[in-house]
Design an enzyme around this catalytic site. Structure first.
Site, PDB file in Angstrom:
ATOM      1  N   HIS A 198       0.796  -1.235   0.000  1.00 27.41           N
ATOM      2  CA  HIS A 198       0.000   0.000   0.000  1.00 27.41           C
ATOM      3  C   HIS A 198       0.825   1.280   0.000  1.00 27.41           C
ATOM      4  O   HIS A 198       0.287   2.368  -0.134  1.00 27.41           O
ATOM      5  CB  HIS A 198      -0.954   0.038   1.205  1.00 27.41           C
ATOM      6  CG  HIS A 198      -0.273   0.419   2.488  1.00 27.41           C
ATOM      7  ND1 HIS A 198       0.463  -0.463   3.235  1.00 27.41           N
ATOM      8  CD2 HIS A 198      -0.194   1.606   3.148  1.00 27.41           C
ATOM      9  CE1 HIS A 198       0.949   0.153   4.298  1.00 27.41           C
ATOM     10  NE2 HIS A 198       0.581   1.412   4.273  1.00 27.41           N
TER      11      HIS A 198
HETATM   12  C1  UD1 Z   1      -2.083   6.048   5.108  1.00 28.66           C
HETATM   13  C2  UD1 Z   1      -0.799   6.641   5.691  1.00 28.66           C
HETATM   14  C3  UD1 Z   1       0.265   5.558   5.731  1.00 28.66           C
HETATM   15  C4  UD1 Z   1      -0.234   4.323   6.470  1.00 28.66           C
HETATM   16  C5  UD1 Z   1      -1.553   3.853   5.878  1.00 28.66           C
HETATM   17  C6  UD1 Z   1      -2.131   2.743   6.722  1.00 28.66           C
HETATM   18  C7  UD1 Z   1      -0.421   9.036   5.206  1.00 28.66           C
HETATM   19  C8  UD1 Z   1       0.308   9.998   4.355  1.00 28.66           C
HETATM   20  N1  UD1 Z   1      -0.298   7.729   4.857  1.00 28.66           N
HETATM   21  O1  UD1 Z   1      -1.769   5.660   3.783  1.00 28.66           O
HETATM   22  O2  UD1 Z   1       1.409   6.047   6.423  1.00 28.66           O
HETATM   23  O3  UD1 Z   1       0.726   3.307   6.343  1.00 28.66           O
HETATM   24  O4  UD1 Z   1      -2.485   4.951   5.876  1.00 28.66           O
HETATM   25  O5  UD1 Z   1      -3.036   1.970   5.989  1.00 28.66           O
HETATM   26  O6  UD1 Z   1      -1.068   9.410   6.146  1.00 28.66           O
HETATM   27  N2  UD1 Z   1      -8.935   5.087   0.341  1.00 28.66           N
HETATM   28  C9  UD1 Z   1     -10.198   4.565   0.205  1.00 28.66           C
HETATM   29  N3  UD1 Z   1     -10.904   4.287   1.331  1.00 28.66           N
HETATM   30  C10 UD1 Z   1     -10.442   4.514   2.571  1.00 28.66           C
HETATM   31  C11 UD1 Z   1      -9.157   5.051   2.714  1.00 28.66           C
HETATM   32  C12 UD1 Z   1      -8.420   5.337   1.578  1.00 28.66           C
HETATM   33  O7  UD1 Z   1     -10.676   4.333  -0.902  1.00 28.66           O
HETATM   34  O8  UD1 Z   1     -11.151   4.231   3.574  1.00 28.66           O
HETATM   35  C13 UD1 Z   1      -8.156   5.359  -0.875  1.00 28.66           C
HETATM   36  C14 UD1 Z   1      -8.390   6.762  -1.427  1.00 28.66           C
HETATM   37  O9  UD1 Z   1      -8.340   6.687  -2.821  1.00 28.66           O
HETATM   38  C15 UD1 Z   1      -7.170   7.510  -0.921  1.00 28.66           C
HETATM   39  C16 UD1 Z   1      -6.100   6.438  -0.924  1.00 28.66           C
HETATM   40  O10 UD1 Z   1      -6.769   5.244  -0.574  1.00 28.66           O
HETATM   41  O11 UD1 Z   1      -6.837   8.607  -1.722  1.00 28.66           O
HETATM   42  C17 UD1 Z   1      -4.974   6.698   0.050  1.00 28.66           C
HETATM   43  O12 UD1 Z   1      -5.481   6.909   1.362  1.00 28.66           O
HETATM   44  P1  UD1 Z   1      -4.623   7.788   2.407  1.00 28.66           P
HETATM   45  O13 UD1 Z   1      -5.274   7.729   3.735  1.00 28.66           O
HETATM   46  O14 UD1 Z   1      -4.321   9.115   1.838  1.00 28.66           O
HETATM   47  O15 UD1 Z   1      -3.238   7.045   2.450  1.00 28.66           O
HETATM   48  P2  UD1 Z   1      -2.903   5.505   2.713  1.00 28.66           P
HETATM   49  O16 UD1 Z   1      -2.229   4.980   1.491  1.00 28.66           O
HETATM   50  O17 UD1 Z   1      -4.078   4.793   3.255  1.00 28.66           O
HETATM   51  N1  UDP Z   2      -4.277  -4.951   8.716  1.00 29.13           N
HETATM   52  C1  UDP Z   2      -5.566  -5.432   8.781  1.00 29.13           C
HETATM   53  N2  UDP Z   2      -6.186  -5.824   7.620  1.00 29.13           N
HETATM   54  C2  UDP Z   2      -5.581  -5.751   6.408  1.00 29.13           C
HETATM   55  C3  UDP Z   2      -4.252  -5.252   6.349  1.00 29.13           C
HETATM   56  C4  UDP Z   2      -3.642  -4.833   7.523  1.00 29.13           C
HETATM   57  O1  UDP Z   2      -6.129  -5.529   9.865  1.00 29.13           O
HETATM   58  O2  UDP Z   2      -6.216  -6.121   5.405  1.00 29.13           O
HETATM   59  C5  UDP Z   2      -3.598  -4.538   9.966  1.00 29.13           C
HETATM   60  C6  UDP Z   2      -2.284  -5.258  10.214  1.00 29.13           C
HETATM   61  O3  UDP Z   2      -2.499  -6.454  10.942  1.00 29.13           O
HETATM   62  C7  UDP Z   2      -1.490  -4.247  11.020  1.00 29.13           C
HETATM   63  C8  UDP Z   2      -1.987  -2.924  10.481  1.00 29.13           C
HETATM   64  O4  UDP Z   2      -3.243  -3.182   9.850  1.00 29.13           O
HETATM   65  O5  UDP Z   2      -1.817  -4.333  12.399  1.00 29.13           O
HETATM   66  C9  UDP Z   2      -1.003  -2.401   9.487  1.00 29.13           C
HETATM   67  O6  UDP Z   2      -1.578  -1.388   8.738  1.00 29.13           O
HETATM   68  P1  UDP Z   2      -1.039  -0.914   7.318  1.00 29.13           P
HETATM   69  O7  UDP Z   2      -0.235  -1.991   6.703  1.00 29.13           O
HETATM   70  O8  UDP Z   2      -2.212  -0.412   6.582  1.00 29.13           O
HETATM   71  O9  UDP Z   2      -0.145   0.347   7.689  1.00 29.13           O
HETATM   72  P2  UDP Z   2       1.316   0.588   8.276  1.00 29.13           P
HETATM   73  O10 UDP Z   2       1.536  -0.293   9.448  1.00 29.13           O
HETATM   74  O11 UDP Z   2       2.282   0.333   7.156  1.00 29.13           O
HETATM   75  O12 UDP Z   2       1.307   2.034   8.613  1.00 29.13           O
END
Ligand code: UD1
Ligand code: UDP
Length: 357
Positions: A198
């Site tokens: 991601h």
């Molecule tokens: C965010 C964090 C990242 C973290 C991750 C955990 C920032 C900059 N990044 O990344 O550090 O590891 O969360 O999962 O804060 N989207 C949906 N539905 C949702 C959420 C997101 O469709 O409920 C899609 C949208 O198109 C959005 C994209 O995912 O633009 C990215 O979401 P965003 O929260 O900006 O960043 P993550 O990649 O989730």
């Molecule tokens: N996780 C989850 N379901 C998923 C993917 C991740 O519950 O489909 C949990 C995972 O077990 C961990 C946390 O989400 O505890 C990690 O989140 P993510 O990888 O989105 O973000 P990061 O840790 O890189 O910020």
């Protein structure tokens, strides 16, 4: 004592849930939960509140997705109102997302002290949004709640005073210990690899993204691959027109709940990920892990060999490294490298004592 936690993204719901349970043990403490709305899909947000028994947030700012400036700016504006209204003694922020940064900026301007859970981590790569967020947040925080020795040293090198740095261990380790009886070994399934992808550096770069998925498709010819897909990755793959090809080879799932993911992690032969949290969970659960990044904050895992860093720059090199690692997995599992590093599983009680005393 009034505490406010700010959460917004999937891993923050998990980290906050285990810490809030600790605060609840102390009746002199009131705790307010704010959800920025950064993650909002049912399976990116509500699923964690339901499964982990987190009370609904006291505030949901419903900020949603957006470019960094717009998203963070809107959060700052709305969090300022919440802080003025609630007048907390401490603001607690988690990790390194835009929600973390927004809360730290809003709180610091109002002179409310900030406690940063997972402070001190560094990738030393300023092109990562997370690195920018965590460096800034650490510098705005009064209480740096640090998971590892490496993180302590990072902060000392940046000139932080020892009195602000508290090596408490990792709250995600507390969480895995808390749920250990629900995480079940199951040998009845055929062997599989669990993958998650991601990170912006992988999803927003066509070449890296297609290298990763071509590599997973090749691996799936020898061992099945299960991948719960983050919405960001699904939409990037859609844009490249790759989804239907990938679906022919890999078992694609929507994002799953925390306990479901822990069970997938436990029973996988290998985890392949770019997630920060999953790198550590793999270690807690004793499943070898490959990290698809150029560098990691969790360097101890690489030094131990429990994790192999494989930059997703060239498919053949990736396959070669991963296949070599796979061949040696049984030897790795026999080694005495699968414990320690992240504290004693009491990070939450240490954090609670620090804040409440
Ligand atoms: C965010 C964090 C990242 C973290 C991750 C955990 C920032 C900059 N990044 O990344 O550090 O590891 O969360 O999962 O804060 N989207 C949906 N539905 C949702 C959420 C997101 O469709 O409920 C899609 C949208 O198109 C959005 C994209 O995912 O633009 C990215 O979401 P965003 O929260 O900006 O960043 P993550 O990649 O989730
Ligand atoms: N996780 C989850 N379901 C998923 C993917 C991740 O519950 O489909 C949990 C995972 O077990 C961990 C946390 O989400 O505890 C990690 O989140 P993510 O990888 O989105 O973000 P990061 O840790 O890189 O910020």
């Amino acid at each position: 004592m009034k505490l406010i936690s700010i959460v917004g993204a999937r891993p923050q719901f998990i980290k906050a849930s285990i810490l809030i349970a600790e605060f609840k043990k102390n009746d002199t403490c009131s705790h307010v939960l704010v959800h920025t709305g950064q993650h909002y899909d049912q399976n990116m947000s509500d699923i964690f509140f339901d499964e982990l028994g987190i009370n609904p947030p006291d505030y949901n700012l419903e900020v949603g997705s957006g470019r960094h400036g717009a998203q963070t700016g809107q959060m700052i504006e709305e969090l300022e109102d919440v802080f003025l209204n609630e007048k907390p003694d401490w603001v607690i922020v988690y990790g390194d997302t835009n929600s973390t940064l927004a809360a730290a900026i809003a709180a610091s301007k109002l002179h409310i002290p900030i406690a940063h859970v997972e402070a001190g981590l560094r990738s030393f790569n300023k092109t990562m949004p997370e690195e920018i967020n965590r460096v800034l947040v650490d510098h705005l925080s009064s209480m740096l709640l640090v998971p590892t020795e490496t993180a302590v040293n990072n902060l000392l090198r940046e000139g932080f005073g020892e009195k602000d740095i508290h090596l408490v261990g990792d709250v995600m380790y507390d969480s895995v210990l808390h749920y250990k009886d629900i995480i079940k070994s199951d040998n009845s399934n055929e062997p599989y690899l669990l993958a998650t992808v991601h990170r912006a550096e992988n999803t927003d770069d066509k070449e890296r993204l297609s290298n990763i998925f071509e590599m997973l498709i090749d691996l799936s010819k020898q061992i099945s691959v299960i991948i719960p897909l983050h919405p960001r990755t699904r939409s990037a793959l859609d844009n490249l027109g790759l989804i239907s090809k990938i679906e022919r080879y890999l078992t694609i799932k929507p994002p799953v709940s925390y306990l479901e993911l822990l069970n997938y992690e436990k029973n996988a032969r290998l985890i392949i990920t770019d997630s920060g949290g999953i790198q550590k969970e793999a270690f807690f659960i004793k499943t070898p892990c490959v990290t698809l990044r150029n560098e990691t904050e969790w360097v101890e895992l690489m030094e131990r060999g429990c994790n192999l860093l494989v930059p997703p720059t060239d498919k053949e090199t990736m396959l070669k490294k991963i296949n070599e690692y796979l061949e040696n997995i049984d030897i790795l599992l026999e080694k005495d490298v699968w414990s320690g590093l992240y504290g004693s599983g009491k990070a939450c009680s240490k954090i609670s004592s620090l804040l409440l005393n």
